[in-house]
Design a protein around this motif. Structure first.
Motif, PDB file in Angstrom:
ATOM      1  N   SER A   1      -8.406   2.043  -2.466  1.00  0.00           N
ATOM      2  CA  SER A   1      -9.012   0.963  -1.693  1.00  0.00           C
ATOM      3  C   SER A   1     -10.185   1.461  -0.869  1.00  0.00           C
ATOM      4  CB  SER A   1      -7.963   0.308  -0.782  1.00  0.00           C
ATOM      5  OG  SER A   1      -6.941  -0.294  -1.536  1.00  0.00           O
ATOM      6  N   ALA A   2     -10.097   2.689  -0.368  1.00  0.00           N
ATOM      7  CA  ALA A   2     -11.210   3.265   0.393  1.00  0.00           C
ATOM      8  C   ALA A   2     -12.455   3.374  -0.469  1.00  0.00           C
ATOM      9  CB  ALA A   2     -10.811   4.630   0.952  1.00  0.00           C
ATOM     10  N   HIS A   3     -12.292   3.807  -1.717  1.00  0.00           N
ATOM     11  CA  HIS A   3     -13.443   3.906  -2.624  1.00  0.00           C
ATOM     12  C   HIS A   3     -13.999   2.524  -2.950  1.00  0.00           C
ATOM     13  CE1 HIS A   3     -13.447   8.222  -3.451  1.00  0.00           C
ATOM     14  NE2 HIS A   3     -12.119   8.187  -3.492  1.00  0.00           N
ATOM     15  N   VAL A   4     -13.119   1.560  -3.184  1.00  0.00           N
ATOM     16  CA  VAL A   4     -13.567   0.193  -3.477  1.00  0.00           C
ATOM     17  C   VAL A   4     -14.336  -0.365  -2.282  1.00  0.00           C
ATOM     18  CG1 VAL A   4     -12.764  -2.179  -3.800  1.00  0.00           C
ATOM     19  CG2 VAL A   4     -11.783  -0.330  -5.174  1.00  0.00           C
ATOM     20  N   CYS A   5     -13.781  -0.219  -1.099  1.00  0.00           N
ATOM     21  CA  CYS A   5     -14.445  -0.745   0.104  1.00  0.00           C
ATOM     22  C   CYS A   5     -15.770  -0.044   0.353  1.00  0.00           C
ATOM     23  CB  CYS A   5     -13.524  -0.599   1.316  1.00  0.00           C
ATOM     24  SG  CYS A   5     -12.103  -1.707   1.293  1.00  0.00           S
TER      25      CYS A   5
ATOM     26  N   SER B   1     -15.351   0.923   9.260  1.00  0.00           N
ATOM     27  CA  SER B   1     -14.519  -0.054   8.552  1.00  0.00           C
ATOM     28  C   SER B   1     -13.682   0.624   7.485  1.00  0.00           C
ATOM     29  CB  SER B   1     -15.412  -1.125   7.915  1.00  0.00           C
ATOM     30  OG  SER B   1     -16.114  -1.847   8.894  1.00  0.00           O
ATOM     31  N   VAL B   2     -14.323   1.462   6.686  1.00  0.00           N
ATOM     32  CA  VAL B   2     -13.583   2.190   5.653  1.00  0.00           C
ATOM     33  C   VAL B   2     -12.593   3.156   6.295  1.00  0.00           C
ATOM     34  CG1 VAL B   2     -13.797   3.776   3.714  1.00  0.00           C
ATOM     35  CG2 VAL B   2     -15.451   1.908   3.988  1.00  0.00           C
ATOM     36  N   MET B   3     -13.004   3.800   7.372  1.00  0.00           N
ATOM     37  CA  MET B   3     -12.131   4.741   8.070  1.00  0.00           C
ATOM     38  C   MET B   3     -10.833   4.076   8.539  1.00  0.00           C
ATOM     39  SD  MET B   3     -12.190   8.012   9.177  1.00  0.00           S
ATOM     40  CE  MET B   3     -13.832   8.520   9.706  1.00  0.00           C
ATOM     41  N   SER B   4     -10.908   2.787   8.870  1.00  0.00           N
ATOM     42  CA  SER B   4      -9.730   2.104   9.400  1.00  0.00           C
ATOM     43  C   SER B   4      -8.595   2.030   8.382  1.00  0.00           C
ATOM     44  CB  SER B   4     -10.101   0.689   9.874  1.00  0.00           C
ATOM     45  OG  SER B   4     -10.422  -0.150   8.777  1.00  0.00           O
ATOM     46  N   LEU B   5      -8.884   2.216   7.101  1.00  0.00           N
ATOM     47  CA  LEU B   5      -7.833   2.248   6.085  1.00  0.00           C
ATOM     48  C   LEU B   5      -6.869   3.422   6.307  1.00  0.00           C
ATOM     49  CD1 LEU B   5      -9.650   1.272   2.790  1.00  0.00           C
ATOM     50  CD2 LEU B   5      -7.397   0.420   3.490  1.00  0.00           C
ATOM     51  N   ALA B   6      -7.319   4.438   7.010  1.00  0.00           N
ATOM     52  CA  ALA B   6      -6.452   5.590   7.248  1.00  0.00           C
ATOM     53  C   ALA B   6      -5.193   5.202   8.018  1.00  0.00           C
ATOM     54  CB  ALA B   6      -7.214   6.680   8.004  1.00  0.00           C
ATOM     55  N   ARG B   7      -5.254   4.069   8.747  1.00  0.00           N
ATOM     56  CA  ARG B   7      -4.066   3.622   9.486  1.00  0.00           C
ATOM     57  C   ARG B   7      -2.920   3.265   8.543  1.00  0.00           C
ATOM     58  NH1 ARG B   7      -7.103  -1.055  12.956  1.00  0.00           N
ATOM     59  NH2 ARG B   7      -8.949   0.143  13.580  1.00  0.00           N
ATOM     60  N   LEU B   8      -3.269   2.887   7.309  1.00  0.00           N
ATOM     61  CA  LEU B   8      -2.232   2.504   6.346  1.00  0.00           C
ATOM     62  C   LEU B   8      -1.656   3.702   5.598  1.00  0.00           C
ATOM     63  CD1 LEU B   8      -3.831  -0.678   4.727  1.00  0.00           C
ATOM     64  CD2 LEU B   8      -2.196  -0.560   6.609  1.00  0.00           C
ATOM     65  N   ALA B   9      -2.319   4.851   5.706  1.00  0.00           N
ATOM     66  CA  ALA B   9      -1.850   6.030   4.974  1.00  0.00           C
ATOM     67  C   ALA B   9      -0.562   6.556   5.594  1.00  0.00           C
ATOM     68  CB  ALA B   9      -2.929   7.107   4.994  1.00  0.00           C
TER      69      ALA B   9
ATOM     70  N   ALA C   1       0.807  -1.211   0.000  1.00  0.00           N
ATOM     71  CA  ALA C   1       0.000   0.000   0.000  1.00  0.00           C
ATOM     72  C   ALA C   1       0.849   1.274   0.000  1.00  0.00           C
ATOM     73  CB  ALA C   1      -0.922  -0.002   1.213  1.00  0.00           C
ATOM     74  N   ASN C   2       0.703   2.047  -1.084  1.00  0.00           N
ATOM     75  CA  ASN C   2       1.154   3.430  -1.080  1.00  0.00           C
ATOM     76  C   ASN C   2      -0.095   4.295  -0.907  1.00  0.00           C
ATOM     77  OD1 ASN C   2      -0.082   3.835  -3.719  1.00  0.00           O
ATOM     78  ND2 ASN C   2       1.658   2.667  -4.525  1.00  0.00           N
ATOM     79  N   ASP C   3       0.087   5.571  -0.766  1.00  0.00           N
ATOM     80  CA  ASP C   3      -1.059   6.416  -0.438  1.00  0.00           C
ATOM     81  C   ASP C   3      -2.119   6.414  -1.536  1.00  0.00           C
ATOM     82  OD1 ASP C   3      -0.124   6.967   2.024  1.00  0.00           O
ATOM     83  OD2 ASP C   3       0.483   9.044   1.616  1.00  0.00           O
ATOM     84  N   ALA C   4      -1.708   6.374  -2.792  1.00  0.00           N
ATOM     85  CA  ALA C   4      -2.692   6.340  -3.874  1.00  0.00           C
ATOM     86  C   ALA C   4      -3.532   5.068  -3.803  1.00  0.00           C
ATOM     87  CB  ALA C   4      -1.995   6.440  -5.228  1.00  0.00           C
ATOM     88  N   LEU C   5      -2.900   3.947  -3.499  1.00  0.00           N
ATOM     89  CA  LEU C   5      -3.623   2.676  -3.402  1.00  0.00           C
ATOM     90  C   LEU C   5      -4.526   2.663  -2.172  1.00  0.00           C
ATOM     91  CD1 LEU C   5      -4.119  -0.083  -4.595  1.00  0.00           C
ATOM     92  CD2 LEU C   5      -2.089  -0.925  -3.386  1.00  0.00           C
ATOM     93  N   VAL C   6      -4.109   3.289  -1.105  1.00  0.00           N
ATOM     94  CA  VAL C   6      -4.945   3.372   0.098  1.00  0.00           C
ATOM     95  C   VAL C   6      -6.240   4.113  -0.213  1.00  0.00           C
ATOM     96  CG1 VAL C   6      -5.131   4.417   2.382  1.00  0.00           C
ATOM     97  CG2 VAL C   6      -3.069   3.150   1.766  1.00  0.00           C
ATOM     98  N   VAL C   7      -6.136   5.242  -0.910  1.00  0.00           N
ATOM     99  CA  VAL C   7      -7.326   6.021  -1.245  1.00  0.00           C
ATOM    100  C   VAL C   7      -8.216   5.254  -2.216  1.00  0.00           C
ATOM    101  CG1 VAL C   7      -8.178   8.163  -2.272  1.00  0.00           C
ATOM    102  CG2 VAL C   7      -6.151   8.206  -0.786  1.00  0.00           C
TER     103      VAL C   7
ATOM    104  N   GLU D   1      -2.494  13.874   3.722  1.00  0.00           N
ATOM    105  CA  GLU D   1      -3.483  14.100   2.666  1.00  0.00           C
ATOM    106  C   GLU D   1      -4.261  12.816   2.354  1.00  0.00           C
ATOM    107  OE1 GLU D   1      -3.635  15.586  -2.002  1.00  0.00           O
ATOM    108  OE2 GLU D   1      -1.873  16.007  -0.761  1.00  0.00           O
ATOM    109  N   ALA D   2      -3.566  11.697   2.276  1.00  0.00           N
ATOM    110  CA  ALA D   2      -4.240  10.425   2.009  1.00  0.00           C
ATOM    111  C   ALA D   2      -5.158  10.048   3.167  1.00  0.00           C
ATOM    112  CB  ALA D   2      -3.210   9.330   1.773  1.00  0.00           C
ATOM    113  N   GLY D   3      -4.687  10.264   4.395  1.00  0.00           N
ATOM    114  CA  GLY D   3      -5.525   9.970   5.556  1.00  0.00           C
ATOM    115  C   GLY D   3      -6.800  10.781   5.553  1.00  0.00           C
ATOM    116  N   GLU D   4      -6.692  12.063   5.208  1.00  0.00           N
ATOM    117  CA  GLU D   4      -7.878  12.911   5.147  1.00  0.00           C
ATOM    118  C   GLU D   4      -8.819  12.473   4.031  1.00  0.00           C
ATOM    119  OE1 GLU D   4      -8.915  15.241   7.186  1.00  0.00           O
ATOM    120  OE2 GLU D   4      -7.206  14.764   8.474  1.00  0.00           O
TER     121      GLU D   4
END
Length: 586
Positions: free
Chosen positions: A395-399, A436-444, A387-393, A448-451
């Motif tokens: 993934s948030a949309h996919v989830c 659940s989706v919010m928890s992806l922010a831990r990987l950012a 996971a890089n930040d682009a993939l984290v974001v 900017e990606a976390g937000e």
């Protein structure tokens, strides 16, 4: 590679409440009818589940009359004298043993389950004694439902005498945990886990998961040797189910802090036609909602998508699959503990008509199912590990898309349950999915990606609530929603967990005074009340009242029983699994 060994002596207690099992092995066993006619019921190891795990050794054999005690769970089922006799029972092995052997002096058990879909399958059963109980055990056997019906028919015509023998031994054993590591750039990991402790034949449960895990480790190493780079490493663990995982957690707390996600492989390779199963991804919990089930379900569907087309046309999916509400029952539940806060998901093919029986054989497995689940699990892990930040974001949309689809299906069920229940449950479900989706922010890695992840999660929660509000309003206008009376538990006490391990309900029940023990067993085994005890235990965080926790659990499972929940809470408090904090807060 590393091998971790932990005592399994029937005395050692891990994480404050999980007693280690005893080492045990059987070498020979036989059960047969000797009167009124000669009938062989089975020989061990020819029938690998004939001898109940932890049966006492009786190499000289026991010959005794048979008494049918129904389930064998309740006192009133023991109208006949069973001292020195075999009892025929369908209840849980440990409970029947306590009632028949320990309390009434029965010579041994003959157990069965009412397996209508597999009447010739001999079920697996186990006694799980402590070291102090070993000397008081009886001999114990398991037979098929068809054999049990034959014995019942014979009993209606007159006395039946059985002869059984077992060669077995108890010993101080070891819980062996095998660990393989593929390092990444950071000293953090995505963990794959599968249990390998079940008795023969155990092809689906869980040679399928353990074998697939070995193949995933091989494939991941091959990818790494080919130049694939991962930000996080991959760990692969083979464990004795629950006991090995709990022991590992106690000994390796430092390692667990570096685990960023856990994927559990448990029963992942059966032919759906033969076993009747569905590939499920165990979903969002109310106590530790994380993104991983949503991501794992997405990767599973994507891995199956190429198989949905033939001749350029889309056809029915080749495999049945489902994202289901959270359930414990396997090693992911140990890591799902909110005190750890690790994202978890499990692939489990369920139901299986041959689960825990002599007919769980390799012929039931399907390499195509194994391949699909393996590809999905490795893809989900790679997504987290790289996971890089682009993939984290992304993934948030996919989830969020998977969460919307899941919410829509669940909303239909909530609305069927009535206006009041829907109004109680949908805000909580929307909140769990948003969290659940919010928890992806831990990987950012960047702010900017976390937000961006937080915005996706907040927008998702708002959309889901508005959709549910509109549905309740519109259906209410046309009189399509029934009115229901909500269940309640009026209890202002604030309680918290007193043990660091998952709940072991059998331990709670065993420690209760006899009258309360009987009442709780009646609720569970006779009235079949749903308690969701393992989920309930994780909700006791010392911040909410018992009433608030029941409301959370009720929103998660409509059929949870209020009476049973109250009895469970009192039992956990009395036996030291819960402790009181104070009155209701805020």
């Amino acid at each position: 590679m590393a091998l971790h060994e932990f005592p399994a002596d029937g005395r050692r207690v891990y994480l404050g409440g999980w007693r280690a099992p005893m080492g045990w092995e059987a070498t020979r066993g036989e059960l047969r009818v000797v009167r009124p006619e000669e009938v062989e019921l089975g020989r061990y190891p020819d029938v690998p589940t004939l001898v109940v795990a932890h049966s006492a050794p009786r190499p000289e054999g026991v010959e005794a009359e048979l008494v049918d005690v129904g389930t064998g769970v309740l006192d009133e089922e023991y109208g006949a004298d069973v001292e020195g006799k075999f009892v025929l029972a369908s209840g849980p092995a440990r409970v029947v043993h306590e009632k028949a052997v320990a309390e009434r002096g029965a010579a041994g058990l003959v157990l069965y389950r009412e397996l209508l879909d597999a009447p010739d399958a001999v079920p697996y059963a186990a006694l799980w004694p402590s070291a102090d109980e070993v000397g008081r055990l009886g001999v114990a056997f398991s037979i098929s439902y068809r054999q049990a019906l034959r014995l019942k028919s014979m009993l209606r015509r007159g006395p039946v005498v059985l002869r059984g023998s077992v060669e077995s031994r108890f010993f101080a054993g070891r819980l062996e945990v095998v660990e393989a590591t593929l390092p990444g750039e950071a000293d953090e990991y995505v963990l794959f886990i599968a249990h390998l402790c079940h008795p023969r034949p155990g092809a689906h449960d869980n040679a399928s998961g353990s074998g697939l895990l070995l193949e995933l480790a091989r494939a991941a190493r091959e990818l790494a040797e080919g130049g694939a780079k991962l930000a996080l490493g991959l760990k692969f663990m083979w464990v004795p189910e629950f006991s090995g995982t709990v022991a590992y957690l106690e000994a390796r707390e430092d390692a667990i802090r570096r685990v960023r996600a856990v994927l559990n492989l448990d029963m992942v390779g059966a032919s759906q036609e033969r076993t009747g199963g569905v590939i499920t991804v165990v979903g969002i919990s109310p106590f530790n909602p994380t993104f991983l089930p949503l991501l794992a379900y997405h990767t599973l569907r994507e891995c199956l998508r190429p198989l949905e087309h033939y001749g350029g046309r889309r056809v029915l999916p080749p495999l049945k699959l489902s994202l289901v509400p959270y359930a414990g029952g396997s090693d992911h539940h140990v890591f799902a503990d909110p005190q750890l806060g690790v994202p978890v998901a499990a692939f489990i093919e369920w139901p299986d008509r041959y689960y825990h029986t002599s007919m769980d054989v390799a012929d039931n497995l399907d390499p195509g199912v194994l391949r699909s689940v393996g590809a999905a699990a490795l893809a989900a892990a790679a997504c987290v590990a790289s996971a890089n930040d682009a993939l984290v974001v992304e993934s948030a949309h996919v989830c969020a898309c998977v969460a919307e689809e899941y919410f829509s299906a669940r909303l239909v069920e909530l609305l069927k349950s009535g206006r009041e229940y829907a109004n109680l449950a949908y805000p909580k479900l929307a909140g769990w999915l948003a969290d659940s989706v919010m928890s992806l922010a831990r990987l950012a890695r960047g702010r900017e990606a976390g937000e961006a992840v937080r915005r996706v999660a907040e927008e998702l929660g708002g959309r889901l609530e508005r959709r549910a509000e509109a549905a309740v309003r519109d259906l209410g206008r046309v009189g399509s929603l029934k009115s229901v009376r909500l269940k309640r538990v009026d209890d202002p006490r604030v309680l918290r967990r007193a043990r660091r391990c998952p709940l072991r309900l059998s331990d709670v029940i065993a420690r209760l005074p006899r009258e309360k023990r009987e009442a709780l067993r009646r609720l569970i085994y006779v009235k079949k009340r749903r308690l969701e005890a393992d989920i309930a235990y994780y909700l006791f965080d010392g911040r909410r009242s018992v009433q608030q926790i029941f409301e959370e659990l009720y929103a998660f499972r409509e059929d949870v029983d209020a009476e049973g929940f109250k009895a469970l809470v009192d039992a956990m408090l009395e036996t030291g699994w819960l402790e009181e904090v104070g009155g209701a807060r805020g």
